[in-house]
Design an enzyme around this catalytic site. Structure first.
Site, PDB file in Angstrom:
ATOM      1  N   SER A   1      23.722  -3.630  64.802  1.00 36.33           N
ATOM      2  CA  SER A   1      22.643  -4.408  64.189  1.00 36.33           C
ATOM      3  C   SER A   1      23.213  -5.742  63.725  1.00 36.33           C
ATOM      4  O   SER A   1      24.180  -5.770  62.970  1.00 36.33           O
ATOM      5  CB  SER A   1      22.077  -3.624  63.003  1.00 36.33           C
ATOM      6  OG  SER A   1      21.146  -4.399  62.284  1.00 36.33           O
TER       7      SER A   1
ATOM      8  N   LYS B   1      20.675  -4.828  68.304  1.00 40.32           N
ATOM      9  CA  LYS B   1      19.473  -5.045  67.489  1.00 40.32           C
ATOM     10  C   LYS B   1      19.654  -6.348  66.737  1.00 40.32           C
ATOM     11  O   LYS B   1      20.731  -6.618  66.214  1.00 40.32           O
ATOM     12  CB  LYS B   1      19.329  -3.860  66.532  1.00 40.32           C
ATOM     13  CG  LYS B   1      18.457  -4.067  65.323  1.00 40.32           C
ATOM     14  CD  LYS B   1      18.186  -2.721  64.655  1.00 40.32           C
ATOM     15  CE  LYS B   1      18.282  -2.798  63.154  1.00 40.32           C
ATOM     16  NZ  LYS B   1      18.106  -1.469  62.522  1.00 40.32           N
TER      17      LYS B   1
ATOM     18  N   LYS C   1      17.816  -8.962  63.745  1.00 43.72           N
ATOM     19  CA  LYS C   1      16.829  -9.023  62.672  1.00 43.72           C
ATOM     20  C   LYS C   1      15.902 -10.204  62.921  1.00 43.72           C
ATOM     21  O   LYS C   1      16.352 -11.267  63.383  1.00 43.72           O
ATOM     22  CB  LYS C   1      17.532  -9.198  61.325  1.00 43.72           C
ATOM     23  CG  LYS C   1      18.400  -8.005  60.933  1.00 43.72           C
ATOM     24  CD  LYS C   1      17.559  -6.799  60.546  1.00 43.72           C
ATOM     25  CE  LYS C   1      18.416  -5.682  59.987  1.00 43.72           C
ATOM     26  NZ  LYS C   1      17.632  -4.513  59.578  1.00 43.72           N
TER      27      LYS C   1
ATOM     28  N   ASP D   1      14.268  -5.893  64.526  1.00 45.04           N
ATOM     29  CA  ASP D   1      13.924  -5.179  63.282  1.00 45.04           C
ATOM     30  C   ASP D   1      13.413  -6.197  62.265  1.00 45.04           C
ATOM     31  O   ASP D   1      14.111  -7.168  61.952  1.00 45.04           O
ATOM     32  CB  ASP D   1      15.171  -4.455  62.749  1.00 45.04           C
ATOM     33  CG  ASP D   1      14.875  -3.581  61.520  1.00 45.04           C
ATOM     34  OD1 ASP D   1      13.704  -3.518  61.088  1.00 45.04           O
ATOM     35  OD2 ASP D   1      15.830  -2.964  61.012  1.00 45.04           O
TER      36      ASP D   1
ATOM     37  N   GLU E   1      11.164  -2.637  65.374  1.00 40.38           N
ATOM     38  CA  GLU E   1      11.354  -1.714  64.251  1.00 40.38           C
ATOM     39  C   GLU E   1      10.657  -2.237  62.995  1.00 40.38           C
ATOM     40  O   GLU E   1      10.847  -3.393  62.613  1.00 40.38           O
ATOM     41  CB  GLU E   1      12.869  -1.559  64.014  1.00 40.38           C
ATOM     42  CG  GLU E   1      13.245  -0.590  62.906  1.00 40.38           C
ATOM     43  CD  GLU E   1      14.760  -0.454  62.766  1.00 40.38           C
ATOM     44  OE1 GLU E   1      15.499  -0.849  63.688  1.00 40.38           O
ATOM     45  OE2 GLU E   1      15.202   0.040  61.716  1.00 40.38           O
TER      46      GLU E   1
ATOM     47  N   ASP F   1      11.215   2.850  60.432  1.00 40.51           N
ATOM     48  CA  ASP F   1      12.420   3.089  59.633  1.00 40.51           C
ATOM     49  C   ASP F   1      11.951   3.408  58.205  1.00 40.51           C
ATOM     50  O   ASP F   1      11.760   4.585  57.850  1.00 40.51           O
ATOM     51  CB  ASP F   1      13.302   1.823  59.712  1.00 40.51           C
ATOM     52  CG  ASP F   1      14.489   1.800  58.763  1.00 40.51           C
ATOM     53  OD1 ASP F   1      14.609   2.674  57.910  1.00 40.51           O
ATOM     54  OD2 ASP F   1      15.328   0.868  58.866  1.00 40.51           O
TER      55      ASP F   1
ATOM     56  N   LYS G   1      17.492   7.974  58.936  1.00 36.18           N
ATOM     57  CA  LYS G   1      18.696   7.749  58.132  1.00 36.18           C
ATOM     58  C   LYS G   1      18.789   8.966  57.222  1.00 36.18           C
ATOM     59  O   LYS G   1      17.823   9.266  56.507  1.00 36.18           O
ATOM     60  CB  LYS G   1      18.577   6.472  57.303  1.00 36.18           C
ATOM     61  CG  LYS G   1      18.561   5.196  58.155  1.00 36.18           C
ATOM     62  CD  LYS G   1      18.337   3.946  57.338  1.00 36.18           C
ATOM     63  CE  LYS G   1      18.296   2.712  58.262  1.00 36.18           C
ATOM     64  NZ  LYS G   1      17.836   1.499  57.567  1.00 36.18           N
TER      65      LYS G   1
ATOM     66  N   GLY H   1      21.502   2.820  60.118  1.00 33.87           N
ATOM     67  CA  GLY H   1      22.677   2.630  59.255  1.00 33.87           C
ATOM     68  C   GLY H   1      22.300   1.834  58.026  1.00 33.87           C
ATOM     69  O   GLY H   1      21.239   1.201  57.978  1.00 33.87           O
TER      70      GLY H   1
END
Ligand code: OSB
Ligand code: MG
Length: 370
Positions: free
Chosen positions: A135, A161, A163, A188, A213, A238, A262, A290
């Site tokens: 990420s 991934k 952001k 995400d 996400e 998530d 998670k 994570g």
């Protein structure tokens, strides 16, 4: 088995690089390390709560409060046959999944150590290697992001991934796709958009993303279901998934097609196993998220991902991406083929380096059975 002692340490570890998401920027990892003891054996787990309630409502402060005042007394009163019995026994406490998870995961680690087996065996997983994804936080600009993506692709990560947030979405995805047309890529948003933003989100449909996400609010399932009908790109949730019930409801409502679990967000391993089973029963792809964990939490994630329902690479990357010096030895390493070895040692499977933990400890509290 009866727990005799629960130790709570607040840990402070500098991050090698600041990590920026739609909800904030962090350059230090602060967490509660929970250690439990019974019959002279100890188990350890890292809580995923942060100093601030910007990802989900819990904080290190609420975690310590709820553990001290409620969860520890309830746990001390139990005669436990198997660690999976703990989470249901704490159900009178509503929410506070991160606090519950830290205690619960420490008990799984203790029992695995007592039996001399790696955690994955107790969880019903398998040895070998797991696939690693990574990420990448928000960067200064698109060029800096492409540079970071190139470095992680060169390191072997099997999925990237990035952001995003409103105003910093399409241009970033476009820049990465231009350089890496075939890369398994996802985004995400950490809940930064609203249904009114369906347009910029739909604009991502042309980039063959694996998923988007948590585009909408952290506690929403209904608007995500509405949004899903307007997008071709699958939605993954998530923040919205805090139990197996949430996963079931989200999949049945069509709020998401893919689930990020998670352990620390769903009350512990028992919660994560239940989410795993709910996804598997519905043939929904599942992967492990994570929380910038130290090696202690990172290894717990590695063991979980050996279960058969983990069909996509997760966000478990190498220790060295985050920390100059991790709390475990050896650190978590990612091979050139983008895989991580599943430890064979007892419990989380790598040694915790206690002098390093001591140096990183800012406060300590011991709770005992009375
Ligand atoms: O949304 O998955 C997230 C980090 C902190 C809080 C929330 C998230 C993340 C990450 C990084 O995406 C995952 C990691 O590298 O551990
Ligand atoms: Mg996320």
């Amino acid at each position: 088995m009866r727990l005799e002692r629960i130790e709570l340490r607040e840990i402070r570890l500098p991050l090698r690089f600041a990590f920026e998401t739609s909800f904030g920027r962090t350059s230090e990892k602060r967490f509660v390390l929970v250690s439990v003891s019974a019959d002279g054996i100890h188990g350890h787990a890292e809580c995923v709560a942060d100093a601030d309630p910007f990802y989900l409502p819990e904080t290190n402060g609420t975690v310590r409060h709820v553990l001290r005042e409620f969860l520890a007394p309830m746990a001390f009163a139990l005669e436990l046959g198997h660690p999976r019995e703990l989470l249901p026994a704490l159900s009178r406490v509503r929410g506070h999944e991160m606090a519950k998870a830290a205690l619960e995961m420490a008990v799984w680690d203790l029992v695995a150590r007592r039996e001399g087996v790696p955690l994955y065996r107790l969880l019903g997983g398998r040895g070998g290697r797991i696939a690693a994804g990574v990420s990448i936080g928000l960067q200064q600009d698109a060029a800096a992001l492409v540079e970071r993506v190139a470095a992680e692709v060169a390191a072997g990560y099997q999925r990237i991934k990035i952001k995003i947030k409103p105003g910093r979405d399409r241009a970033l995805v476009e820049a990465v796709r231009e350089s890496f047309p075939e890369l398994p890529l996802m985004v995400d948003a950490n809940g930064a958009y609203t249904l009114g933003d369906a347009e910029p989100l739909a604009a991502l449909d042309g980039f063959s993303l694996m998923m988007i996400e948590q585009p909408l609010e952290w506690d929403d399932l209904v608007d995500h279901a509405t949004l899903a009908r307007r997008l071709r790109t699958p939605i993954c949730l998530d923040e919205s998934i805090r139990s197996a019930g949430d996963a079931r409801r989200a999949l049945e409502l069509g709020s998401c097609r893919i689930v990020n679990v998670k352990v620390g967000r769903v009350g512990g391993f028992a919660g994560a196993l239940a989410v795993h089973d709910a996804c598997r029963a519905r043939a929904a792809p599942l992967w492990c998220g994570g929380m910038l964990e130290s090696g202690i939490g990172r290894l717990a994630n590695v063991h979980l991902q050996t279960l058969p329902g983990f069909t996509l690479p997760g966000d478990t990357a190498a220790s060295a991406r985050y920390f100059e010096e991790d709390l475990v030895d050896p650190p978590v390493e990612v091979a050139g083929d983008g895989t991580i070895a599943v430890p064979e040692g007892p419990g989380i499977g790598h040694e915790i380096v206690w002098p390093r933990v001591e140096r990183a400890t800012v406060s300590r509290e011991v709770l005992t059975r009375r």
